[in-house]
Design an enzyme around this catalytic site. Structure first.
Site, PDB file in Angstrom:
ATOM      1  N   HIS A 180       0.821  -1.215   0.000  1.00  0.00           N
ATOM      2  CA  HIS A 180       0.000   0.000   0.000  1.00  0.00           C
ATOM      3  C   HIS A 180       0.857   1.268   0.000  1.00  0.00           C
ATOM      4  O   HIS A 180       0.363   2.341   0.352  1.00  0.00           O
ATOM      5  CB  HIS A 180      -0.965   0.002   1.193  1.00  0.00           C
ATOM      6  CG  HIS A 180      -2.054  -1.032   1.063  1.00  0.00           C
ATOM      7  ND1 HIS A 180      -2.842  -1.436   2.127  1.00  0.00           N
ATOM      8  CD2 HIS A 180      -2.482  -1.743  -0.003  1.00  0.00           C
ATOM      9  CE1 HIS A 180      -3.715  -2.358   1.709  1.00  0.00           C
ATOM     10  NE2 HIS A 180      -3.501  -2.566   0.426  1.00  0.00           N
ATOM     11  N   CYS A 182       8.658  18.191  -8.394  1.00  0.00           N
ATOM     12  CA  CYS A 182       9.179  16.826  -8.515  1.00  0.00           C
ATOM     13  C   CYS A 182      10.663  16.894  -8.874  1.00  0.00           C
ATOM     14  O   CYS A 182      11.030  17.582  -9.835  1.00  0.00           O
ATOM     15  CB  CYS A 182       8.391  16.078  -9.594  1.00  0.00           C
ATOM     16  SG  CYS A 182       9.129  14.482 -10.039  1.00  0.00           S
ATOM     17  N   THR A 207      -3.894  -7.527  11.253  1.00  0.00           N
ATOM     18  CA  THR A 207      -4.708  -6.933  10.179  1.00  0.00           C
ATOM     19  C   THR A 207      -6.145  -7.411  10.327  1.00  0.00           C
ATOM     20  O   THR A 207      -6.390  -8.580  10.646  1.00  0.00           O
ATOM     21  CB  THR A 207      -4.147  -7.260   8.777  1.00  0.00           C
ATOM     22  OG1 THR A 207      -5.023  -6.718   7.785  1.00  0.00           O
ATOM     23  CG2 THR A 207      -3.924  -8.743   8.535  1.00  0.00           C
TER      24      THR A 207
HETATM   25  C1  BJW Z   1      -3.397  -5.667  17.036  1.00  0.00           C
HETATM   26  C2  BJW Z   1      -2.870  -4.825  17.982  1.00  0.00           C
HETATM   27  C3  BJW Z   1      -1.754  -5.303  18.658  1.00  0.00           C
HETATM   28  C4  BJW Z   1      -4.519  -3.811  17.194  1.00  0.00           C
HETATM   29  N1  BJW Z   1      -1.271  -6.508  18.360  1.00  0.00           N
HETATM   30  N2  BJW Z   1      -2.894  -6.865  16.749  1.00  0.00           N
HETATM   31  C5  BJW Z   1     -12.880  -7.685  -3.569  1.00  0.00           C
HETATM   32  C6  BJW Z   1     -11.689  -8.035  -4.209  1.00  0.00           C
HETATM   33  C7  BJW Z   1     -10.754  -7.077  -4.562  1.00  0.00           C
HETATM   34  C8  BJW Z   1     -10.977  -5.736  -4.268  1.00  0.00           C
HETATM   35  C9  BJW Z   1     -12.151  -5.384  -3.615  1.00  0.00           C
HETATM   36  C10 BJW Z   1     -13.080  -6.333  -3.276  1.00  0.00           C
HETATM   37  N3  BJW Z   1     -14.098  -5.701  -2.686  1.00  0.00           N
HETATM   38  C11 BJW Z   1     -13.819  -4.382  -2.641  1.00  0.00           C
HETATM   39  C12 BJW Z   1     -12.641  -4.148  -3.205  1.00  0.00           C
HETATM   40  C13 BJW Z   1     -11.998  -2.808  -3.340  1.00  0.00           C
HETATM   41  C14 BJW Z   1     -11.216  -2.295  -2.166  1.00  0.00           C
HETATM   42  C15 BJW Z   1     -11.625  -2.953  -0.838  1.00  0.00           C
HETATM   43  O1  BJW Z   1     -11.003  -3.854  -0.332  1.00  0.00           O
HETATM   44  N4  BJW Z   1     -12.681  -2.421  -0.204  1.00  0.00           N
HETATM   45  C16 BJW Z   1     -13.125  -2.931   1.095  1.00  0.00           C
HETATM   46  C17 BJW Z   1     -13.680  -1.791   1.893  1.00  0.00           C
HETATM   47  C18 BJW Z   1     -14.090  -4.078   0.862  1.00  0.00           C
HETATM   48  N5  BJW Z   1      -9.808  -2.520  -2.395  1.00  0.00           N
HETATM   49  C19 BJW Z   1      -9.096  -1.667  -3.130  1.00  0.00           C
HETATM   50  O2  BJW Z   1      -9.601  -0.673  -3.647  1.00  0.00           O
HETATM   51  C20 BJW Z   1      -7.623  -1.976  -3.343  1.00  0.00           C
HETATM   52  N6  BJW Z   1      -7.327  -1.994  -4.717  1.00  0.00           N
HETATM   53  C21 BJW Z   1      -7.854  -2.901  -5.540  1.00  0.00           C
HETATM   54  O3  BJW Z   1      -8.638  -3.743  -5.138  1.00  0.00           O
HETATM   55  O4  BJW Z   1      -7.411  -2.824  -6.841  1.00  0.00           O
HETATM   56  C22 BJW Z   1      -8.027  -3.674  -7.839  1.00  0.00           C
HETATM   57  C23 BJW Z   1      -7.704  -5.136  -7.730  1.00  0.00           C
HETATM   58  C24 BJW Z   1      -8.649  -6.056  -8.123  1.00  0.00           C
HETATM   59  C25 BJW Z   1      -8.393  -7.414  -8.040  1.00  0.00           C
HETATM   60  C26 BJW Z   1      -7.169  -7.860  -7.566  1.00  0.00           C
HETATM   61  C27 BJW Z   1      -6.224  -6.953  -7.200  1.00  0.00           C
HETATM   62  C28 BJW Z   1      -6.500  -5.586  -7.249  1.00  0.00           C
HETATM   63  C29 BJW Z   1      -6.743  -0.891  -2.708  1.00  0.00           C
HETATM   64  C30 BJW Z   1      -6.833  -0.873  -1.220  1.00  0.00           C
HETATM   65  C31 BJW Z   1      -5.997   0.273  -0.660  1.00  0.00           C
HETATM   66  C32 BJW Z   1      -6.119   0.374   0.854  1.00  0.00           C
HETATM   67  N7  BJW Z   1      -5.487   1.559   1.304  1.00  0.00           N
HETATM   68  C33 BJW Z   1      -5.432   1.842   2.738  1.00  0.00           C
HETATM   69  C34 BJW Z   1      -4.976   3.313   2.925  1.00  0.00           C
HETATM   70  C35 BJW Z   1      -3.472   3.441   2.630  1.00  0.00           C
HETATM   71  C36 BJW Z   1      -2.975   4.802   2.904  1.00  0.00           C
HETATM   72  C37 BJW Z   1      -3.058   5.184   4.359  1.00  0.00           C
HETATM   73  O5  BJW Z   1      -2.315   4.631   5.184  1.00  0.00           O
HETATM   74  O6  BJW Z   1      -3.879   6.058   4.688  1.00  0.00           O
HETATM   75  O7  BJW Z   1      -4.553   0.928   3.383  1.00  0.00           O
HETATM   76  S1  BJW Z   1      -6.982   1.540   3.532  1.00  0.00           S
HETATM   77  C38 BJW Z   1      -6.271   1.017   5.066  1.00  0.00           C
HETATM   78  O8  BJW Z   1      -6.728  -0.331   5.348  1.00  0.00           O
HETATM   79  C39 BJW Z   1      -4.764   0.950   4.817  1.00  0.00           C
HETATM   80  C40 BJW Z   1      -4.426  -0.390   5.422  1.00  0.00           C
HETATM   81  O9  BJW Z   1      -3.205  -0.887   4.869  1.00  0.00           O
HETATM   82  C41 BJW Z   1      -5.628  -1.228   5.126  1.00  0.00           C
HETATM   83  C42 BJW Z   1      -5.778  -2.448   6.031  1.00  0.00           C
HETATM   84  O10 BJW Z   1      -5.969  -2.066   7.345  1.00  0.00           O
HETATM   85  P1  BJW Z   1      -5.349  -2.949   8.517  1.00  0.00           P
HETATM   86  O11 BJW Z   1      -3.872  -2.882   8.462  1.00  0.00           O
HETATM   87  O12 BJW Z   1      -5.954  -4.294   8.511  1.00  0.00           O
HETATM   88  O13 BJW Z   1      -5.775  -2.077   9.803  1.00  0.00           O
HETATM   89  P2  BJW Z   1      -7.139  -2.137  10.688  1.00  0.00           P
HETATM   90  O14 BJW Z   1      -7.166  -0.906  11.487  1.00  0.00           O
HETATM   91  O15 BJW Z   1      -8.304  -2.444   9.838  1.00  0.00           O
HETATM   92  O16 BJW Z   1      -6.930  -3.408  11.626  1.00  0.00           O
HETATM   93  C43 BJW Z   1      -5.970  -3.426  12.672  1.00  0.00           C
HETATM   94  C44 BJW Z   1      -5.942  -4.820  13.257  1.00  0.00           C
HETATM   95  O17 BJW Z   1      -4.879  -4.863  14.195  1.00  0.00           O
HETATM   96  C45 BJW Z   1      -7.208  -5.221  14.007  1.00  0.00           C
HETATM   97  O18 BJW Z   1      -7.590  -6.543  13.597  1.00  0.00           O
HETATM   98  C46 BJW Z   1      -6.791  -5.236  15.487  1.00  0.00           C
HETATM   99  O19 BJW Z   1      -7.432  -6.270  16.246  1.00  0.00           O
HETATM  100  C47 BJW Z   1      -5.330  -5.517  15.365  1.00  0.00           C
HETATM  101  N8  BJW Z   1      -4.525  -4.979  16.449  1.00  0.00           N
HETATM  102  N9  BJW Z   1      -3.682  -3.664  18.016  1.00  0.00           N
HETATM  103  C48 BJW Z   1      -1.909  -7.252  17.367  1.00  0.00           C
HETATM  104  N10 BJW Z   1      -1.192  -4.563  19.635  1.00  0.00           N
END
Ligand code: BJW
Length: 228
Positions: free
Chosen positions: A105, A132, A172
């Protein structure tokens, strides 16, 4: 033994980097559509630049924790048989010593040029629209992957996921694709799948093994078990 580790915001939480979806998470005071989509950036670029400028500056105040260091130790033992795929845009894995690492990401400490596609390393703010270093245009944005954009190095990641013997998801929520689908994909290709999280996620049905607890405790314990 080939291992793929997928990390999320939870691995950096104990270093002081906020997660996204937990209480007090990054998105509590922000609409996702405003700060994590290309459309939000087009509507109000200054707001989005300030959101990421602040997070880039905050990186100076945080350090890797025991979980990041344990994964670097594991790479020391396994070499290229360990691939760490992080969804995080912080640089705590590399500061801990991980080298075989993919930032799917993007990275806060890089900018992305909307004019020429260059991805220069970047330490300062972007809100003043600096030029840039590659082409001189003033179209730099944070080099992070927003919703609707293609994550980085998907071919390399998916090749490693289908070929690994063990797949581990750490800190995650499994809410964002394509990363959220990797455990099921690895499992379908015969890997043993493990989830290490503060609390089991709804995605835990995809995992053969779930260990709950803070990353700074469960990750070093899991690594020590492997290296014993
Ligand atoms: C602890 C802890 C401790 C706490 N110890 N644990 C189906 C298939 C494919 C795509 C999609 C689909 N359905 C929808 C989509 C599109 C979309 C998507 O997924 N939407 C959802 C809402 C459903 N995806 C996209 O648009 C992606 N691109 C894409 O799909 O391109 C086309 C494609 C098609 C087919 C194949 C391949 C590609 C792009 C996604 C980009 C996400 N960007 C972000 C922002 C980045 C910039 C920024 O930092 O601001 O990335 S969103 C945000 O969420 C960030 C993170 O990397 C990402 C994941 O979050 P994460 O890391 O899981 O954090 P949290 O807060 O959700 O969870 C924290 C966890 O930690 C919790 O479980 C806690 O319990 C735990 N925790 N403390 C251990 N101490």
């Amino acid at each position: 033994m080939r291992i793929v580790v997928l990390t999320g915001a939870g691995i950096s939480a104990e270093s002081g980097v906020p997660t996204f979806r937990d209480a007090d998470g990054l998105w509590e005071g922000h609409r996702v559509d405003d700060v994590a989509t290309p459309e939000g950036f087009a509507r109000d670029p200054d707001r989005v630049q300030r959101f990421y400028d602040e997070r880039r500056r905050a990186l100076h105040a945080v350090e890797p924790n025991a979980a990041h260091r344990a994964l670097a130790r594991l790479e020391g033992a396994l070499g290229e048989d360990l691939l760490v795929v992080t969804q995080n845009v912080d640089d705590l894995h590399e500061r801990a010593g991980s080298m075989n690492l993919v930032h799917m990401h993007g990275e806060l400490r890089r900018a992305l040029c909307g004019a020429c596609g260059a991805r220069p390393t970047w330490e300062g703010d972007l809100v003043q629209r600096p030029s840039c270093p590659a082409c001189g245009h003033r179209e730099l944005r944070p080099d992070v992957v927003w919703f609707g954009e293609l994550p980085y190095e998907l071919d390399r990641i998916e090749g490693a996921v289908v070929a690994c013997d063990v797949f581990v998801a750490i800190g995650t929520s499994g809410a964002v694709y394509p990363a959220a689908g990797y455990a099921a994909l690895a499992g379908a290709f015969g890997a043993h799948t493990v989830e290490l999280n503060l609390a089991p996620t709804l995605a835990d049905v995809a995992f053969d093994e779930v260990r709950a607890g803070p990353a700074s405790v469960v990750v070093p314990r899991w690594v020590e078990g492997l290296l014993a």
